[in-house]
Design an enzyme around this catalytic site. Structure first.
Site, PDB file in Angstrom:
ATOM      1  CG  HIS A  14     -17.006  -4.467  -6.325  1.00 40.35           C
ATOM      2  ND1 HIS A  14     -16.724  -5.403  -5.434  1.00 40.35           N
ATOM      3  CD2 HIS A  14     -16.642  -3.311  -5.556  1.00 40.35           C
ATOM      4  CE1 HIS A  14     -16.989  -5.016  -3.994  1.00 40.35           C
ATOM      5  NE2 HIS A  14     -16.540  -3.399  -4.253  1.00 40.35           N
ATOM      6  CG  HIS A  16     -16.498   1.811  -4.488  1.00 46.18           C
ATOM      7  ND1 HIS A  16     -17.664   1.774  -3.751  1.00 46.18           N
ATOM      8  CD2 HIS A  16     -15.980   0.580  -4.380  1.00 46.18           C
ATOM      9  CE1 HIS A  16     -17.867   0.368  -3.022  1.00 46.18           C
ATOM     10  NE2 HIS A  16     -16.890  -0.236  -3.355  1.00 46.18           N
ATOM     11  CG  HIS A 194     -19.286  -3.844  -0.368  1.00 49.40           C
ATOM     12  ND1 HIS A 194     -20.067  -3.161  -1.473  1.00 49.40           N
ATOM     13  CD2 HIS A 194     -18.072  -3.294  -0.680  1.00 49.40           C
ATOM     14  CE1 HIS A 194     -19.294  -2.401  -2.123  1.00 49.40           C
ATOM     15  NE2 HIS A 194     -17.976  -2.524  -1.887  1.00 49.40           N
ATOM     16  CD  GLU A 197     -13.727  -5.839   1.659  1.00 51.89           C
ATOM     17  OE1 GLU A 197     -12.758  -5.377   1.085  1.00 51.89           O
ATOM     18  OE2 GLU A 197     -14.440  -5.235   1.951  1.00 51.89           O
ATOM     19  CG  ASP A 275     -12.945  -2.335  -4.030  1.00 56.35           C
ATOM     20  OD1 ASP A 275     -14.041  -1.707  -3.880  1.00 56.35           O
ATOM     21  OD2 ASP A 275     -12.692  -2.933  -2.957  1.00 56.35           O
ATOM     22  CG  ASP A 276     -12.377   1.770  -3.603  1.00 56.61           C
ATOM     23  OD1 ASP A 276     -13.050   2.986  -3.700  1.00 56.61           O
ATOM     24  OD2 ASP A 276     -12.699   0.849  -3.034  1.00 56.61           O
TER      25      ASP A 276
END
Length: 331
Positions: A14, A16, A194, A197, A275-276
């Site tokens: 996961h 991005h 997703h 969340e 994630d980011d």
């Protein structure tokens, strides 16, 4: 424990790629393309990374992506992340990219895909880096726009492993995208989404039943539904959990409140991801370290989480067995 975290071969499921845009590259590319940003220094950019919720992050995320213009920009973005994989011993990564973030700005597939693929090929040749791409649809846009994006991607499908669903979750349930996911399945693409969340546990059910996903991104709200917890455990449906992201976006107020180890104890196939990372304060190893510091992550839990990453990946069964064997020999 930090030494073991570093030594273990790991996978990331996961991530991005646009969320790996570090402040130095952001400023460098803004000057290159004369993009006017509201920030004049790296310190000012870091100061902006105090998010109230998912939407406040996304606003900055899309602003940052505006500096990605030519093929080399996308190469540099991908290359820098893959170098981080090498540094952190992430031997396999499955990276999401958001084509609509770029095509809506007039940047076509023919610009960003060659940049991404060239960097991935270079990393594979230079140190054997394993990597796959997941094309994510922006859920705040219409399903027809997602269908159009899938059609535009057809010349590049040999480079795309799966489709996904990201961006603003609240008010954009998975059921909005049933047709495009059916089309993706017909093209032999795997599917992720997703769900759970900021959105409710029902969004996870929708992802499972309507989109027929192969794994769920985030999924931490599954604890609100005992039947869902049981289903996730029985089916061993992977959840790609992102601890630092969850606390940075106030899904949990503090890392000590995070439920990932509770889910692990319930035999749910949870994995750790970043994630980011440039926005949320850490790459994969930093996420494991945060769990160790806040939740007293022990060696047994660490090994299980790392193994889950391989089990939940799109690697072949032979490749999974290879890396799981490597982990067993190491510990």
């Amino acid at each position: 424990m930090n030494n073991l975290i570093q030594q273990l071969p790991k996978t990331e499921l996961h991530l991005h790629i646009e969320g790996t845009l570090e402040p130095d590259l952001l400023l460098e590319l803004s000057k290159k393309h004369h993009v006017d940003l509201p920030y004049k220094s790296i310190d000012e950019i870091h100061a902006a990374y105090n998010f109230e919720d998912l939407q406040s992050f996304l606003d900055l995320y899309y602003l940052g992506a505006s500096v990605l213009v030519d093929e080399d920009d996308f190469y540099q973005l991908m290359w820098r992340y893959l170098l981080k994989c090498k540094e952190q011993n992430i031997v396999h990564t499955e990276m999401m990219f958001d084509p609509q973030t770029h095509t809506d700005r007039g940047i076509p597939f023919a610009t960003f895909m060659p940049g991404f693929v060239r960097a991935m090929d270079d990393a594979a040749q230079q140190w054997g880096q394993s990597s796959l791409l997941i094309m994510s649809f922006l859920r705040h846009l219409t399903e027809q726009e997602a269908i159009d994006t899938l059609a535009a991607a057809k010349p590049y499908l040999q480079h795309i492993e799966a489709v996904g669903l990201d961006s603003s979750e609240l008010g954009n349930p998975p059921e909005k995208f049933v047709r495009v996911f059916e089309q993706a399945k017909s093209l032999a693409l795997s599917c992720v989404a997703h769900a759970g969340e900021e959105g409710p546990a029902d969004y996870i059910w929708q992802a499972l039943k309507l989109l027929k996903v192969d794994r769920v991104d985030h999924g931490v709200r599954c604890v609100d539904d005992p039947k869902l917890l049981q289903t996730l455990a029985e089916t061993q449906m992977p959840l790609t959990v992102c601890p630092l992201s969850n606390t940075k976006l106030c899904v949990f107020d503090d890392m000590k409140e995070h439920n990932i180890l509770d889910l692990l104890a319930k035999d749910i196939l949870v994995t750790v991801n970043s994630d980011d990372p440039s926005y949320f304060g850490g790459y994969l190893n930093e996420n494991f370290e945060a769990l160790q510091q806040a939740l007293n992550l022990n060696q047994q839990q660490l090994i299980k989480l790392v193994k889950n990453g391989f089990t939940g990946s799109f690697l072949s069964e032979q490749q999974k067995a290879h890396w799981l064997g490597k982990i067993d020999k190491l510990v």
